[in-house]
Design a protein around this motif. Structure first.
Motif, PDB file in Angstrom:
ATOM      1  N   SER A 134       0.758  -1.417   0.168  1.00 51.55           N
ATOM      2  CA  SER A 134       0.093   0.091   0.096  1.00 51.55           C
ATOM      3  C   SER A 134       0.834   1.205  -0.172  1.00 51.55           C
ATOM      4  N   PRO A 135       1.861   1.501   0.779  1.00 52.84           N
ATOM      5  CA  PRO A 135       2.637   2.525   0.820  1.00 52.84           C
ATOM      6  C   PRO A 135       3.338   2.946  -0.360  1.00 52.84           C
ATOM      7  N   PHE A 136       3.668   2.004  -1.417  1.00 56.58           N
ATOM      8  CA  PHE A 136       4.114   2.250  -2.644  1.00 56.58           C
ATOM      9  C   PHE A 136       3.238   2.677  -3.864  1.00 56.58           C
ATOM     10  N   TYR A 137       1.972   1.889  -3.763  1.00 58.48           N
ATOM     11  CA  TYR A 137       0.944   2.133  -4.846  1.00 58.48           C
ATOM     12  C   TYR A 137      -0.271   3.004  -4.355  1.00 58.48           C
ATOM     13  N   VAL A 138      -0.826   3.334  -3.210  1.00 57.47           N
ATOM     14  CA  VAL A 138      -1.758   4.187  -2.973  1.00 57.47           C
ATOM     15  C   VAL A 138      -1.472   5.574  -3.284  1.00 57.47           C
ATOM     16  N   PRO A 139      -0.279   6.157  -2.950  1.00 62.25           N
ATOM     17  CA  PRO A 139      -0.003   7.446  -3.811  1.00 62.25           C
ATOM     18  C   PRO A 139      -0.090   7.561  -5.124  1.00 62.25           C
ATOM     19  N   VAL A 140       0.303   6.340  -5.796  1.00 60.26           N
ATOM     20  CA  VAL A 140       0.387   6.496  -7.245  1.00 60.26           C
ATOM     21  C   VAL A 140      -1.121   6.719  -7.853  1.00 60.26           C
ATOM     22  N   LEU A 141      -2.072   5.786  -7.010  1.00 58.63           N
ATOM     23  CA  LEU A 141      -3.477   5.615  -7.579  1.00 58.63           C
ATOM     24  C   LEU A 141      -4.137   7.160  -7.433  1.00 58.63           C
ATOM     25  N   THR A 142      -3.708   7.744  -6.360  1.00 60.96           N
ATOM     26  CA  THR A 142      -4.510   8.930  -6.179  1.00 60.96           C
ATOM     27  C   THR A 142      -3.580  10.219  -6.995  1.00 60.96           C
ATOM     28  N   ALA A 143      -2.422  10.255  -7.738  1.00 57.27           N
ATOM     29  CA  ALA A 143      -1.454  10.931  -8.186  1.00 57.27           C
ATOM     30  C   ALA A 143      -2.592  11.533  -9.445  1.00 57.27           C
ATOM     31  N   PRO A 144      -2.496  12.614  -9.990  1.00 59.35           N
ATOM     32  CA  PRO A 144      -2.994  13.098 -11.244  1.00 59.35           C
ATOM     33  C   PRO A 144      -2.286  12.068 -12.474  1.00 59.35           C
ATOM     34  N   ARG A 145      -3.012  12.095 -13.337  1.00 64.48           N
ATOM     35  CA  ARG A 145      -2.555  11.091 -14.628  1.00 64.48           C
ATOM     36  C   ARG A 145      -1.669  12.018 -15.358  1.00 64.48           C
ATOM     37  N   GLU A 146      -1.687  13.461 -15.317  1.00 63.73           N
ATOM     38  CA  GLU A 146      -0.416  13.681 -15.855  1.00 63.73           C
ATOM     39  C   GLU A 146       1.143  13.567 -15.231  1.00 63.73           C
ATOM     40  N   SER A 147       0.871  13.194 -13.953  1.00 58.13           N
ATOM     41  CA  SER A 147       2.012  12.818 -13.250  1.00 58.13           C
ATOM     42  C   SER A 147       1.947  11.201 -13.010  1.00 58.13           C
ATOM     43  N   PHE A 148       1.682  10.704 -14.095  1.00 58.35           N
ATOM     44  CA  PHE A 148       1.604   8.983 -14.274  1.00 58.35           C
ATOM     45  C   PHE A 148       0.808   8.474 -13.003  1.00 58.35           C
ATOM     46  N   GLY A 149      -0.220   8.978 -12.613  1.00 53.16           N
ATOM     47  CA  GLY A 149      -1.127   8.256 -11.697  1.00 53.16           C
ATOM     48  C   GLY A 149      -2.310   7.943 -12.129  1.00 53.16           C
ATOM     49  N   LEU A 150      -3.404   7.465 -11.611  1.00 52.57           N
ATOM     50  CA  LEU A 150      -4.713   7.220 -11.946  1.00 52.57           C
ATOM     51  C   LEU A 150      -5.533   7.958 -11.692  1.00 52.57           C
ATOM     52  N   GLY A 151      -5.281   8.930 -10.868  1.00 55.90           N
ATOM     53  CA  GLY A 151      -6.263  10.344 -10.545  1.00 55.90           C
ATOM     54  C   GLY A 151      -7.675   9.663  -9.808  1.00 55.90           C
ATOM     55  N   LEU A 152      -7.463   8.652  -8.865  1.00 55.26           N
ATOM     56  CA  LEU A 152      -8.415   8.309  -8.260  1.00 55.26           C
ATOM     57  C   LEU A 152      -8.739   8.902  -6.970  1.00 55.26           C
ATOM     58  N   GLU A 153      -9.966   9.231  -6.517  1.00 49.63           N
ATOM     59  CA  GLU A 153     -10.365   9.983  -5.514  1.00 49.63           C
ATOM     60  C   GLU A 153      -9.671   9.361  -4.076  1.00 49.63           C
ATOM     61  N   PRO A 154      -9.049  10.302  -3.191  1.00 45.61           N
ATOM     62  CA  PRO A 154      -8.358   9.983  -1.973  1.00 45.61           C
ATOM     63  C   PRO A 154      -9.387   9.121  -1.186  1.00 45.61           C
ATOM     64  N   GLY A 155      -9.034   7.899  -0.753  1.00 42.77           N
ATOM     65  CA  GLY A 155      -9.798   7.006   0.089  1.00 42.77           C
ATOM     66  C   GLY A 155     -10.649   6.097  -0.696  1.00 42.77           C
ATOM     67  N   PHE A 156     -10.446   6.234  -2.049  1.00 40.32           N
ATOM     68  CA  PHE A 156     -11.312   5.201  -2.857  1.00 40.32           C
ATOM     69  C   PHE A 156     -10.577   3.598  -2.871  1.00 40.32           C
ATOM     70  N   ILE A 157      -9.223   3.664  -2.700  1.00 40.27           N
ATOM     71  CA  ILE A 157      -8.271   2.510  -2.406  1.00 40.27           C
ATOM     72  C   ILE A 157      -7.284   2.944  -1.403  1.00 40.27           C
TER      73      ILE A 157
END
Length: 715
Positions: free
Chosen positions: A309-332
């Motif tokens: 989780s510590p490696f990937y949760v920040p990636v999931l919530t990061a903006p897509r232009e920063s190579f994240g998925l742009g998910l809402e915080p707390g969704f995962i």
């Protein structure tokens, strides 16, 4: 420590020699017969660095696994995440990458696998002995035996004898939960020439780590199950046939990762392992030579999980232009990597060997092994799944997925000859040709982008051994040897380059040459035994981490060379029949010689313990005509080591040094023994590894002090 044991007989005639050796063991321990070189020899006559721990010694120590013997065997150390995740090293030959550097055998069946740290665990229940052969053993034992070979030899059925034993134990781990153990052994004669031996055991190992995130206590408790049966038949005086079946299972809800006995991971890092092993073997006395054969099959499943989780949760919530998925915080909020690997392994070996009754002893053989495995790993998220339309590709709706199928065929032929030049001078020469055909197919998904890798290659190697020995007397000798060891090659995932960066398809086997000189003595009618050896290790083409050219993609390559000196020392003195004192010392200074993407000159070998020593006192005073006292104390020291990850920001992962003291006190009342014990008496709490390390963010903890009572009965 040095313990002197009886070797497994290769034929009925050898069994008689073994019986005679047992009868004289108290008077001349060095006269005991062993078979470490695949034919019968007095232990004193084996020109090699060997430690053997027998059944009585294992019971006296209260040893349940190879972990309990480390540091007290010169050059042996290991660390483990769980019973099924062991990294074993001998003489500094250690690595966190590639296959095992130490050969493991259960009787005639090789247990070493193609993945470092994934070796099959063996519980030390009803073992005749454990042999540790130091230095390359490629000639007689094949791949992975670079630093040496560990042989687990289970007790064989006894013909014409009804006997058995029962053992019970209760213990308490400081800060944690209770543990207990029950073991039963039954030896049943089925006529004069057939017998069966049955072993069953259950062990509950108490946990001591609490999960702060969930509120659960003692989450790293273990449950271990062992069932083994062996059938022995000797239909004639020349033929011996044996069949063995083993089932072993270990379940742990959370591995031993924590900081100060507390873990904060949201998703448990469980490790569950079970395997079934079936082995058949025979020995036929041809008169002057023995024809021996064996065949075995292993079916194993290993399941584990890591909280990433510590490696990937920040990636999931990061903006897509920063190579994240742009998910809402707390969704995962949780991401776990769940893995499963299944093995099916077939092994067969045929060997013709002398019975060592002439001036020339010899052994020739052939070995075929087929290993099939399938490894599946996938991320699991909570409280919600990853939306498919949030991923970068249109592949599998998961962050990470990997499906890897591997098939390896091993074929080798070998031979070894020992000739007597003069009554005092002997020479041994051996060689093994090894060919490995390997195919690996991998389908993977990363953030919805699919990839496929199809790799195949053949690896070959020739491995010689030469040994000279000179006996000053039947009880004193010196020897010198040179031997080559090796480890198989493997593949990189070429798709990682995305067609932009050039990723090498394969990396070749690495190899080691060891040059050794040693001496062995038993003095004063066997009351003093001394073993010493000094060796030079030159390990080339070491399988190391590197970067694909022009990228930050990590790959495996043969980029490093390691060299250094080492010393093994052991001594045993028996000033009186009831008192045995033992001591051991092991030292090595293996270091990388050249700069790679992963190492700098002077960096030590990953995970290795550079220095260790031990001392023990074992006292059995007679308290009355029918009562014998038991007092044993063992001290073990290991110096600090490290894991060096220079291509990950120059990270140095410490392996702190440690000092462990175990004490056992009790009494024997005829066939019954009762003892109280304390393991890690002074509650040494230095972590085995200081985190973060790889996907593990916490320390690999040392088990706290454990005290308990153990009772055994023989019948």
């Amino acid at each position: 420590m040095v313990a002197l044991l009886v070797g497994t007989a290769l034929c009925p005639a050898a069994a008689k020699a073994q019986s005679n050796a047992e009868a004289s063991a108290d008077d001349a321990p060095g006269d005991i017969i062993v078979t470490a070189q695949r034919y019968e020899q007095r232990l004193q006559d084996v020109p090699a660095s060997i430690t053997a721990i027998g059944a009585d010694e294992l019971a006296s120590r209260g040893s349940a696994s190879i972990t309990d013997l480390q540091y007290s065997v010169p050059g042996l150390s290991l660390f483990e995440y769980s019973p099924s995740k062991q990294f074993v090293q001998l003489r500094g030959m250690s690595n966190i990458l590639g296959g095992s550097t130490v050969g493991l055998y259960l009787d005639e069946t090789p247990l070493s696998l193609d993945a470092q740290g994934d070796s099959m665990p063996v519980r030390l229940l009803d073992m005749e002995r454990v042999e540790v052969l130091r230095g390359p053993q490629a000639t007689l034992y094949g791949e992975a035996s670079m630093g040496g070979t560990i042989r687990y030899i289970p007790a064989a059925p006894k013909l014409g004898e009804f006997s058995g034993s029962a053992e019970g134990e209760y213990n308490m781990t400081r800060y944690g939960s209770d543990g207990y153990k029950g073991v039963g052994v039954l030896n049943l004669p089925l006529g004069d020439r057939v017998a069966v031996r049955l072993v069953g055991g259950y062990e509950r190992v108490g946990g001591w780590i609490d999960n702060v995130a969930t509120g659960d206590k003692d989450v790293n408790s273990q449950d271990l199950y062992t069932i083994r049966g062996t059938l022995l038949a000797e239909p004639t005086d020349r033929l011996s046939v044996s069949l063995m079946g083993l089932y072993q299972q270990s379940d742990q809800a959370n591995q031993d990762f924590a900081v100060d006995r507390k873990t904060v991971i949201a998703s448990p890092a469980f490790a569950n392992d079970h395997y079934t092993l079936a082995q058949g073997k025979f020995d036929y006395d041809l008169g002057g030579a023995t024809l021996a054969g064996s065949a075995s099959y292993i079916d194993r499943t290993n399941k584990s999980s890591s909280d990433i989780s510590p490696f990937y949760v920040p990636v999931l919530t990061a903006p897509r232009e920063s190579f994240g998925l742009g998910l809402e915080p707390g969704f995962i909020t949780e991401v776990a990597l769940a893995s499963r690997i299944d093995y099916q392994i077939f092994n067969t070996e045929l060997r013709l060997q002398s019975q060592n009754e002439s001036a020339v002893g010899w052994s020739i053989g052939a070995n075929y092994r087929e290993l099939k495995s399938r490894s599946l790993s996938e991320t699991v998220t909570a409280p919600n799944d990853v939306p498919a339309d949030a991923l970068f590709g249109d592949g599998r709706a998961t962050i990470l997925f990997n499906d890897q199928r591997t098939k390896i065929e091993y074929l080798s032929v070998y031979g070894e000859v020992t000739g007597t030049i003069t009554p005092e001078l002997k020479v041994t020469a051996g060689v093994r040709y090894f060919r490995e055909r390997k195919r690996q197919d991998t389908d993977s998904t990363s953030f919805g982008i699919d990839a496929a890798d199809r790799n195949a290659a053949t690896f070959e190697t020739v491995n010689p051994r030469l040994n000279l020995s000179y006996e000053f007397s039947p009880d004193s000798m010196i020897y010198a040897s040179v031997a080559k060891g090796f480890r198989g090659g493997g593949f990189n995932l070429t798709s990682a380059g995305g067609g932009i960066f050039e990723v090498p398809v394969s990396y070749k086997p690495d190899e080691v040459w060891t040059y050794e000189a040693g001496t062995k003595h038993q003095l004063f009618d066997g009351k003093l035994i001394l073993d010493a050896s000094v060796y030079r290790t030159e390990w080339s083409d070491v399988q190391s981490y590197a970067f694909a050219p022009g990228s930050a993609i990590t790959i495996t390559t043969n980029s490093g060379d390691v060299a250094g000196w080492g010393v093994d020392l052991s001594a045993m003195v028996r000033p009186m029949r009831t008192l045995t004192l033992s001591a051991t010392y092991g030292w090595n200074n293996l270091e990388f010689q050249n700069a790679t993407a992963d190492k700098l000159p002077g960096d030590p070998v990953d995970g290795a313990v550079p220095e260790s020593w031990s001392a023990s006192l074992d006292f059995h005073p007679s308290l009355s005509d029918n009562v014998t006292g038991l007092f044993r104390i063992d001290y073990q020291h290991a110096a600090a080591g490290q894991i060096t990850l220079r291509n990950f920001g120059g990270q140095i992962v410490p392996r702190p040094g440690r000092d462990l003291v175990n004490v056992r006190v009790g009494a024997e009342f005829g066939p019954i023994e009762v003892a109280v014990f304390a393991n890690n008496l002074f509650n040494e709490d230095a972590p085995n590894i200081v985190g973060p390390f790889g996907v593990f963010l916490e320390n690999l903890e040392q088990r706290p002090r454990t005290i308990g009572v153990n009772a055994r009965m023989n019948f």
